[in-house]
Scaffold this active site. Sequence first.
Site, PDB file in Angstrom:
ATOM      1  N   HIS A  61       9.412   2.747   4.509  1.00  0.00           N
ATOM      2  CA  HIS A  61      10.309   2.733   5.654  1.00  0.00           C
ATOM      3  C   HIS A  61      10.985   4.080   5.870  1.00  0.00           C
ATOM      4  CE1 HIS A  61      10.807  -1.726   4.394  1.00  0.00           C
ATOM      5  NE2 HIS A  61       9.792  -1.608   5.220  1.00  0.00           N
ATOM      6  N   LYS A  71      18.817   8.761   1.433  1.00  0.00           N
ATOM      7  CA  LYS A  71      19.119   7.583   0.621  1.00  0.00           C
ATOM      8  C   LYS A  71      19.323   7.989  -0.833  1.00  0.00           C
ATOM      9  CE  LYS A  71      16.210   4.597   3.465  1.00  0.00           C
ATOM     10  NZ  LYS A  71      15.023   3.743   3.508  1.00  0.00           N
ATOM     11  N   TYR A 131      21.404   1.084  -2.432  1.00  0.00           N
ATOM     12  CA  TYR A 131      21.216   2.449  -1.974  1.00  0.00           C
ATOM     13  C   TYR A 131      22.228   2.818  -0.913  1.00  0.00           C
ATOM     14  CZ  TYR A 131      18.271   0.288   1.682  1.00  0.00           C
ATOM     15  OH  TYR A 131      17.782  -0.491   2.699  1.00  0.00           O
ATOM     16  N   ASP A 169       5.932  -5.411   7.421  1.00  0.00           N
ATOM     17  CA  ASP A 169       5.359  -4.255   6.735  1.00  0.00           C
ATOM     18  C   ASP A 169       3.828  -4.244   6.787  1.00  0.00           C
ATOM     19  OD1 ASP A 169       7.884  -3.373   6.185  1.00  0.00           O
ATOM     20  OD2 ASP A 169       7.823  -3.780   4.053  1.00  0.00           O
TER      21      ASP A 169
END
Length: 182
Positions: A61, A71, A131, A169
């Site tokens: 992603h 991140k 995250y 996905d």
Amino acid sequence: MTLEITTIQDLVIINPTVFHDERGYFFEAYNQAKFHENGINYQFIQDNQSFSTRGVIRGLHLQINPYAQAKLVRVLEGEILDVAVDLRKNSETYGQHFSVVLSATNKKQLMVPHGFAHGFSVLSETASVLYKVDQLYNKDSERGIRYDDPTLAIDWQLDSKEIIVSEKDLILPSFNDIDWEF
């Protein structure tokens, strides 16, 4: 805190200094001043947390500019294989990926800068992943690459029979079909 330089420029593994005693342990998971001293100058604005079972692959992603996200990834419980793919066209490592095992035991964190696709596979029975991001979610800038892309050839360290991937996905494009860049 110590930094491990990876084979991809700007992608850094962070090893916190852990203090153990009879009560357990303590460490600073994030200290803005120490991060800045080490050249990590993101202004994190949100924490995201996920829980997954063994075999789950989340990713790959990303968000494109102007909503690209940096991140800082760590594991609260369990173990994952964390993967970042360099999508910066001007980078010497464009199209290359890097992976590292992050776990509650090793307490390592991966700093994923702008310009990378990110994903992970769950290697333990369950895993909780936290995250930090420096940009809010923006649906219109959301992009991704199929986890099983043959060009990237990522070894997710799972048997193919145990892989669990979301329908969202599964319809992501392959690396060679992406039409966006950083």
